[in-house]
Motif scaffolding. Structure first.
Motif, PDB file in Angstrom:
ATOM      1  N   LEU A  17       1.190  -1.534   0.042  1.00  0.00           N
ATOM      2  CA  LEU A  17      -0.165   0.120  -0.345  1.00  0.00           C
ATOM      3  C   LEU A  17       1.090   1.043   0.117  1.00  0.00           C
ATOM      4  CD1 LEU A  17      -3.240   1.194   0.109  1.00  0.00           C
ATOM      5  CD2 LEU A  17      -2.784   0.693   2.664  1.00  0.00           C
ATOM      6  N   LEU A  18       1.659   1.226   0.560  1.00  0.00           N
ATOM      7  CA  LEU A  18       2.569   2.214   0.935  1.00  0.00           C
ATOM      8  C   LEU A  18       3.650   2.323  -0.716  1.00  0.00           C
ATOM      9  CD1 LEU A  18       4.261   4.585   3.054  1.00  0.00           C
ATOM     10  CD2 LEU A  18       6.042   2.383   2.835  1.00  0.00           C
ATOM     11  N   VAL A  19       3.749   1.815  -1.339  1.00  0.00           N
ATOM     12  CA  VAL A  19       4.402   1.199  -2.602  1.00  0.00           C
ATOM     13  C   VAL A  19       3.180   2.456  -4.467  1.00  0.00           C
ATOM     14  CG1 VAL A  19       5.311   0.329  -4.412  1.00  0.00           C
ATOM     15  CG2 VAL A  19       6.190  -0.220  -2.501  1.00  0.00           C
ATOM     16  N   VAL A  20       2.290   1.434  -3.364  1.00  0.00           N
ATOM     17  CA  VAL A  20       1.065   2.030  -4.372  1.00  0.00           C
ATOM     18  C   VAL A  20       0.386   3.646  -4.240  1.00  0.00           C
ATOM     19  CG1 VAL A  20      -1.468   2.176  -4.882  1.00  0.00           C
ATOM     20  CG2 VAL A  20      -0.452   0.104  -4.665  1.00  0.00           C
ATOM     21  N   VAL A  21       0.511   4.110  -2.987  1.00  0.00           N
ATOM     22  CA  VAL A  21       0.742   5.522  -2.499  1.00  0.00           C
ATOM     23  C   VAL A  21       1.626   6.573  -3.774  1.00  0.00           C
ATOM     24  CG1 VAL A  21       0.097   7.210  -0.256  1.00  0.00           C
ATOM     25  CG2 VAL A  21      -0.939   5.075  -0.561  1.00  0.00           C
ATOM     26  N   ALA A  22       3.016   6.368  -2.934  1.00  0.00           N
ATOM     27  CA  ALA A  22       4.123   6.956  -3.262  1.00  0.00           C
ATOM     28  C   ALA A  22       4.392   6.735  -5.602  1.00  0.00           C
ATOM     29  CB  ALA A  22       5.504   6.259  -3.272  1.00  0.00           C
ATOM     30  N   LEU A  23       3.970   5.942  -5.527  1.00  0.00           N
ATOM     31  CA  LEU A  23       3.929   5.662  -7.048  1.00  0.00           C
ATOM     32  C   LEU A  23       2.586   6.550  -8.258  1.00  0.00           C
ATOM     33  CD1 LEU A  23       4.790   2.302  -7.968  1.00  0.00           C
ATOM     34  CD2 LEU A  23       5.967   4.192  -8.086  1.00  0.00           C
ATOM     35  N   THR A  24       1.461   6.681  -6.785  1.00  0.00           N
ATOM     36  CA  THR A  24       0.840   7.820  -7.078  1.00  0.00           C
ATOM     37  C   THR A  24       0.817   9.063  -7.300  1.00  0.00           C
ATOM     38  OG1 THR A  24      -1.378   5.784  -6.700  1.00  0.00           O
ATOM     39  CG2 THR A  24      -1.948   8.399  -6.990  1.00  0.00           C
ATOM     40  N   GLY A  25       1.832   9.180  -5.735  1.00  0.00           N
ATOM     41  CA  GLY A  25       1.874  10.619  -6.091  1.00  0.00           C
ATOM     42  C   GLY A  25       3.042  11.079  -6.768  1.00  0.00           C
ATOM     43  N   ILE A  26       4.023  10.064  -7.536  1.00  0.00           N
ATOM     44  CA  ILE A  26       5.399  11.124  -8.304  1.00  0.00           C
ATOM     45  C   ILE A  26       4.756  10.536  -9.484  1.00  0.00           C
ATOM     46  CG2 ILE A  26       6.780   9.571  -9.304  1.00  0.00           C
ATOM     47  CD1 ILE A  26       7.955   8.403  -6.515  1.00  0.00           C
ATOM     48  N   LEU A  27       3.806  10.263 -10.386  1.00  0.00           N
ATOM     49  CA  LEU A  27       2.983   9.895 -11.385  1.00  0.00           C
ATOM     50  C   LEU A  27       1.725  11.122 -11.557  1.00  0.00           C
ATOM     51  CD1 LEU A  27       1.553   8.967 -13.954  1.00  0.00           C
ATOM     52  CD2 LEU A  27       0.595   7.711 -12.808  1.00  0.00           C
ATOM     53  N   GLY A  28       1.630  11.515 -10.533  1.00  0.00           N
ATOM     54  CA  GLY A  28       0.789  12.802 -10.317  1.00  0.00           C
ATOM     55  C   GLY A  28       1.632  13.997 -10.139  1.00  0.00           C
ATOM     56  N   PHE A  29       3.011  14.434  -9.822  1.00  0.00           N
ATOM     57  CA  PHE A  29       3.541  15.053  -9.775  1.00  0.00           C
ATOM     58  C   PHE A  29       3.931  15.085 -11.640  1.00  0.00           C
ATOM     59  CE2 PHE A  29       7.736  17.014  -9.280  1.00  0.00           C
ATOM     60  CZ  PHE A  29       7.731  17.948  -8.612  1.00  0.00           C
ATOM     61  N   THR A  30       4.855  14.261 -11.772  1.00  0.00           N
ATOM     62  CA  THR A  30       4.798  14.127 -12.762  1.00  0.00           C
ATOM     63  C   THR A  30       4.099  14.894 -13.965  1.00  0.00           C
ATOM     64  OG1 THR A  30       6.585  12.381 -12.572  1.00  0.00           O
ATOM     65  CG2 THR A  30       6.236  13.239 -15.109  1.00  0.00           C
ATOM     66  N   LEU A  31       3.110  14.165 -14.228  1.00  0.00           N
ATOM     67  CA  LEU A  31       1.706  14.777 -15.052  1.00  0.00           C
ATOM     68  C   LEU A  31       1.696  16.177 -14.561  1.00  0.00           C
ATOM     69  CD1 LEU A  31      -0.766  11.944 -14.934  1.00  0.00           C
ATOM     70  CD2 LEU A  31       0.838  12.753 -16.270  1.00  0.00           C
ATOM     71  N   GLY A  32       1.192  16.755 -13.838  1.00  0.00           N
ATOM     72  CA  GLY A  32       1.487  18.198 -13.355  1.00  0.00           C
ATOM     73  C   GLY A  32       2.137  19.077 -13.815  1.00  0.00           C
ATOM     74  N   GLN A  33       3.794  18.136 -13.344  1.00  0.00           N
ATOM     75  CA  GLN A  33       4.676  19.274 -14.216  1.00  0.00           C
ATOM     76  C   GLN A  33       4.187  19.668 -15.805  1.00  0.00           C
ATOM     77  OE1 GLN A  33       6.452  21.425 -12.520  1.00  0.00           O
ATOM     78  NE2 GLN A  33       5.360  20.846 -11.013  1.00  0.00           N
ATOM     79  N   SER A  34       4.049  18.666 -16.335  1.00  0.00           N
ATOM     80  CA  SER A  34       3.648  18.800 -17.997  1.00  0.00           C
ATOM     81  C   SER A  34       2.493  18.852 -18.601  1.00  0.00           C
ATOM     82  CB  SER A  34       4.247  17.260 -18.489  1.00  0.00           C
ATOM     83  OG  SER A  34       3.307  16.203 -18.531  1.00  0.00           O
ATOM     84  N   TRP A  35       1.502  19.376 -17.428  1.00  0.00           N
ATOM     85  CA  TRP A  35       0.021  19.589 -17.752  1.00  0.00           C
ATOM     86  C   TRP A  35       0.169  20.570 -19.148  1.00  0.00           C
ATOM     87  CZ3 TRP A  35      -3.489  16.002 -18.050  1.00  0.00           C
ATOM     88  CH2 TRP A  35      -5.029  16.373 -18.096  1.00  0.00           C
ATOM     89  N   PRO A  36       0.115  20.630 -19.713  1.00  0.00           N
ATOM     90  CA  PRO A  36      -0.612  22.406 -20.298  1.00  0.00           C
ATOM     91  C   PRO A  36      -2.093  23.370 -19.910  1.00  0.00           C
ATOM     92  CG  PRO A  36      -1.790  20.782 -21.608  1.00  0.00           C
ATOM     93  CD  PRO A  36      -1.214  20.192 -20.942  1.00  0.00           C
ATOM     94  N   ALA A  37      -0.721  24.607 -19.995  1.00  0.00           N
ATOM     95  CA  ALA A  37      -1.505  25.730 -18.813  1.00  0.00           C
ATOM     96  C   ALA A  37      -2.474  26.122 -20.173  1.00  0.00           C
ATOM     97  CB  ALA A  37      -0.229  27.296 -18.174  1.00  0.00           C
TER      98      ALA A  37
END
Length: 63
Positions: A17-37
């Motif tokens: 569960l800890l790995v799933v939460v960490a990967l979801t956070g990393i994926l969300g952060f990565t998508l948020g950085q590359s999302w067009p304004a």
């Protein structure tokens, strides 16, 4: 009905569960950085007539 002394449960450590939460956070952060304004011109026009609180300016005096 049996009376049993209540014992607190120990902490259950779930590494999967800890790995799933960490990967979801990393994926969300990565998508948020590359999302067009948003490039809407109506939003820019609305922002120029509002102060930083979101209140519409009532005077034409410069800031």
């Amino acid at each position: 009905m049996a009376h049993i002394a209540s014992a607190p449960r120990g902490i259950v450590f779930r590494p999967d569960l800890l790995v799933v939460v960490a990967l979801t956070g990393i994926l969300g952060f990565t998508l948020g950085q590359s999302w067009p304004a948003a490039t809407s011109t109506t939003a820019e026009t609305a922002l120029s007539s509002e102060d930083w609180h979101g209140n519409v300016r009532r005077s034409t005096w410069p800031d």
